[in-house]
Design a protein around this motif. Structure first.
Motif, mmCIF file in Angstrom:
data_model
loop_
_atom_site.group_PDB
_atom_site.id
_atom_site.type_symbol
_atom_site.label_atom_id
_atom_site.label_comp_id
_atom_site.label_asym_id
_atom_site.label_seq_id
_atom_site.Cartn_x
_atom_site.Cartn_y
_atom_site.Cartn_z
ATOM 1 N N VAL A 21 0.858 -1.182 0.000
ATOM 2 C CA VAL A 21 0.000 0.000 0.000
ATOM 3 C C VAL A 21 0.895 1.233 0.000
ATOM 4 N N ILE A 22 0.718 2.081 -1.002
ATOM 5 C CA ILE A 22 1.503 3.315 -1.118
ATOM 6 C C ILE A 22 0.623 4.467 -0.660
ATOM 7 N N PRO A 23 0.925 5.108 0.467
ATOM 8 C CA PRO A 23 0.075 6.198 0.958
ATOM 9 C C PRO A 23 0.120 7.408 0.037
ATOM 10 N N TYR A 24 -0.943 8.211 0.098
ATOM 11 C CA TYR A 24 -1.029 9.431 -0.696
ATOM 12 C C TYR A 24 0.055 10.402 -0.235
ATOM 13 N N ARG A 25 0.573 11.198 -1.168
ATOM 14 C CA ARG A 25 1.717 12.056 -0.857
ATOM 15 C C ARG A 25 1.383 13.217 0.066
ATOM 16 N N TRP A 26 0.088 13.587 0.178
ATOM 17 C CA TRP A 26 -0.313 14.664 1.069
ATOM 18 C C TRP A 26 -1.113 14.082 2.227
ATOM 19 N N ARG A 27 -0.968 14.682 3.403
ATOM 20 C CA ARG A 27 -1.823 14.327 4.533
ATOM 21 C C ARG A 27 -2.318 15.606 5.204
ATOM 22 N N LEU A 28 -3.514 15.522 5.767
ATOM 23 C CA LEU A 28 -4.149 16.676 6.398
ATOM 24 C C LEU A 28 -3.769 16.708 7.874
ATOM 25 N N VAL A 29 -3.165 17.805 8.312
ATOM 26 C CA VAL A 29 -2.727 17.911 9.707
ATOM 27 C C VAL A 29 -3.595 18.860 10.530
ATOM 28 N N GLY A 30 -4.501 19.624 9.895
ATOM 29 C CA GLY A 30 -5.364 20.509 10.666
ATOM 30 C C GLY A 30 -5.913 21.635 9.807
ATOM 31 N N HIS A 31 -6.393 22.669 10.459
ATOM 32 C CA HIS A 31 -6.913 23.833 9.752
ATOM 33 C C HIS A 31 -6.681 25.069 10.598
ATOM 34 N N VAL A 32 -6.728 26.230 9.964
ATOM 35 C CA VAL A 32 -6.587 27.520 10.642
ATOM 36 C C VAL A 32 -7.740 28.409 10.197
ATOM 37 N N SER A 33 -8.112 29.318 11.085
ATOM 38 C CA SER A 33 -9.201 30.259 10.795
ATOM 39 C C SER A 33 -8.616 31.644 10.596
ATOM 40 N N GLY A 34 -9.076 32.326 9.572
ATOM 41 C CA GLY A 34 -8.606 33.676 9.283
ATOM 42 C C GLY A 34 -9.747 34.584 8.872
ATOM 43 N N VAL A 35 -9.386 35.799 8.456
ATOM 44 C CA VAL A 35 -10.394 36.770 8.041
ATOM 45 C C VAL A 35 -11.105 36.288 6.780
ATOM 46 N N GLY A 36 -10.359 35.655 5.882
ATOM 47 C CA GLY A 36 -10.948 35.199 4.637
ATOM 48 C C GLY A 36 -11.625 33.850 4.728
ATOM 49 N N GLY A 37 -11.698 33.248 5.925
ATOM 50 C CA GLY A 37 -12.324 31.949 6.103
ATOM 51 C C GLY A 37 -11.318 30.902 6.552
ATOM 52 N N ASP A 38 -11.782 29.658 6.651
ATOM 53 C CA ASP A 38 -10.919 28.572 7.100
ATOM 54 C C ASP A 38 -9.967 28.145 5.993
ATOM 55 N N ALA A 39 -8.816 27.625 6.402
ATOM 56 C CA ALA A 39 -7.816 27.113 5.465
ATOM 57 C C ALA A 39 -7.295 25.784 5.998
ATOM 58 N N ALA A 40 -6.924 24.887 5.110
ATOM 59 C CA ALA A 40 -6.418 23.570 5.480
ATOM 60 C C ALA A 40 -4.901 23.599 5.567
ATOM 61 N N VAL A 41 -4.369 22.883 6.562
ATOM 62 C CA VAL A 41 -2.922 22.743 6.728
ATOM 63 C C VAL A 41 -2.541 21.353 6.225
ATOM 64 N N LEU A 42 -1.766 21.303 5.138
ATOM 65 C CA LEU A 42 -1.365 20.043 4.512
ATOM 66 C C LEU A 42 0.134 19.847 4.667
ATOM 67 N N GLU A 43 0.529 18.585 4.767
ATOM 68 C CA GLU A 43 1.946 18.241 4.840
ATOM 69 C C GLU A 43 2.278 17.256 3.729
ATOM 70 N N GLU A 44 3.305 17.559 2.948
ATOM 71 C CA GLU A 44 3.785 16.652 1.904
ATOM 72 C C GLU A 44 4.761 15.677 2.548
ATOM 73 N N THR A 45 4.370 14.413 2.587
ATOM 74 C CA THR A 45 5.138 13.430 3.352
ATOM 75 C C THR A 45 6.528 13.212 2.783
#
Length: 477
Positions: free
Chosen positions: A334-358
């Motif tokens: 099994v080869i995992p996907y190259r990106w993983r989701l580590v969380g999100h941040v909230s800002g003035v323009g709305g929420d944003a996702a925090v991604l990590e390239e493994t």
């Protein structure tokens, strides 16, 4: 400065004093605003970093528990692996020079008796690797190492004599002392550090070499016995035609099945190893990777010790599921996907996702609809919900140009884009073939399609029009 301006200042001193005060206050305020803006930018960057660190899965309680469980399992596997190898030798420290010499004399007599009982011819005056100490005892600083080498050579020679060679030409070991001139000779065996399996403070090795005349059947028996004993790693096997000592020429035709073999190996000791005493294999335990010739194996195709890779491939693919089409399943991974989701941040323009390239170990923050410039990944959707344990569950949907459908990632580790691939050995092909579902494979009976790849159990299903499906599983070794 004109006299008219000075007269005005003298005439209206209060007005000009207030004007100067206001100008100084304006300048001081502008400088303060500048410093405030710089401080605000710095604190904003620190706050963003803290949010990323806080929302990283490794920092959440359930991820910490999972990491601790994985660490515990890894330590248990390491302990089991270490337990299969010998611990460092501690004996010999209490033996003096005279006692070491007596042990070497007894060792030579035991080896001589074992060779005579096995019908192995030995050279006159053979000392089995310790001719330097035929007339004198080892130095006090060499006693411990010499006795450890004696134990290794006695195990190796015991396995060799049990295999039944025709003649023993000598045994070599690593030098323990003396000058550079004394370290040159047939008694010494030297293995370069780049070829050794030793690791400083973790893996200690002792290299030895035995040279003997035998046929390949005897060599197979010898290597099988070494494989069944603990702590031996074979590093080199050399073969050459025998020489006639009286004429000094090779004898390729006389007794062509007998060659002169040289086997170099290392005795391995592991720090915190679990085997205190070497495990000696008995004849009933001998199996090994190279089967011996027997009446049951006559007429069967099997891999020889010095068989060519092409013959080895044909022998491997000659039986088992998929043999009729010339295919063999080696592994499913099994080869995992190259990106993983580590969380999100909230800002003035709305929420944003925090991604990590493994692979690159870098993090990016993507707002909704934003595209990552290097890989072309776009954040299509982002949702934040409350999990049962009270924490936040983040779900992100990505549009990846390298994927045929949207990729869904969550902070719980779910990865809908993980690839499952299978490694096949194809008859007539030198290198193994790695395939995914939907790929085409050219087999002996025509082209087949990979219909499904399963991981538990590891299995590949191949289909072809007008023919029944073929299911391949990893063959037991």
């Amino acid at each position: 400065m004109s006299t008219g301006f000075l007269r005005r200042v003298r005439a209206h001193p209060v007005f000009f004093a207030m004007l100067a005060t206001l100008a100084g206050a304006a300048i001081a305020g502008a400088v303060g605003v500048g410093f405030g803006l710089e401080l605000w930018r710095t604190e904003e960057a620190k706050l963003t970093q803290l949010r990323i660190e806080r929302l990283t899965p490794q920092a959440r309680p359930e991820m910490i528990a999972a990491a601790e469980a994985a660490l515990k399992a890894a330590r248990e596997r390491l302990a089991l692996a270490r337990a299969a190898w010998p611990a460092p030798t501690t004996g010999g420290a209490e033996v003096d020079r005279l006692g070491a010499y007596a042990e070497l004399v007894a060792y030579v007599e035991r080896c001589r008796a074992a060779a005579e009982a096995a019908g192995v011819t030995i050279e006159p005056g053979e000392r089995f690797g310790f001719s330097r100490y035929a007339q004198e005892a080892p130095a006090a600083e060499e006693v411990t190492e010499v006795l450890a080498q004696k134990q290794v050579l006695e195990r190796v020679l015991g396995a060799l004599f049990a295999a039944g060679p025709e003649r023993l030409h000598g045994a070599s070991r690593e030098a323990t002392g003396g000058s550079a001139a004394e370290r040159v000779g047939a008694e010494w065996c030297r293995l370069e550090a780049t070829r050794s399996v030793g690791v400083a403070q973790l893996v200690m090795t002792r290299a030895v070499r035995v040279t003997f005349d035998a046929d390949t059947t005897c060599l197979r028996r010898f290597l099988n016995r070494l494989a069944c004993e603990s702590g031996f790693v074979v590093r080199e096997v050399g073969a050459a035609s025998r020489e006639d000592k009286r004429s000094g020429v090779t004898r390729p035709d006389l007794q062509a099945a007998v060659r002169r073999f040289s086997v170099t190996l290392e005795a391995v000791e592991i720090a915190m190893g679990g085997v205190a005493q070497p495990v000696v294999a008995t004849p009933s335990d001998i199996g090994g990777p190279w089967p011996e010739t027997s009446t049951e194996s006559v007429g069967r195709e099997r891999t020889e010790l010095f068989a060519s890779p092409r013959n080895a491939l044909a022998a491997t693919a000659s039986g088992g599921p998929g043999a009729e089409c010339g295919l063999e399943l080696l592994a499913v991974r099994v080869i995992p996907y190259r990106w993983r989701l580590v969380g999100h941040v909230s800002g003035v323009g709305g929420d944003a996702a925090v991604l990590e390239e493994t692979g690159a170990r870098r993090s990016v923050v993507l707002a909704l609809g934003e595209r990552e410039p290097r890989t072309g990944v776009t954040l299509s959707a982002l949702a934040v919900t409350r999990a049962r344990h009270g924490g936040r569950l983040v779900r992100a949907e990505l549009a990846d140009p390298h994927e045929s459908k949207p990729v869904v990632l969550t902070t719980t580790g779910e990865n809908g884009a993980a690839r499952v691939t299978a490694t096949l050995r194809v008859r007539g092909r030198g290198e193994p073939l790695e395939i995914a579902e939907g790929a085409k494979v050219r087999a002996d009976d025509g082209e087949r399609t990979v219909a499904a790849i399963r991981t538990d159990p590891a299995e590949v299903e191949l289909t072809r029009d007008g023919a029944p499906a073929v299911r391949l599983r990893v063959a037991a070794r």
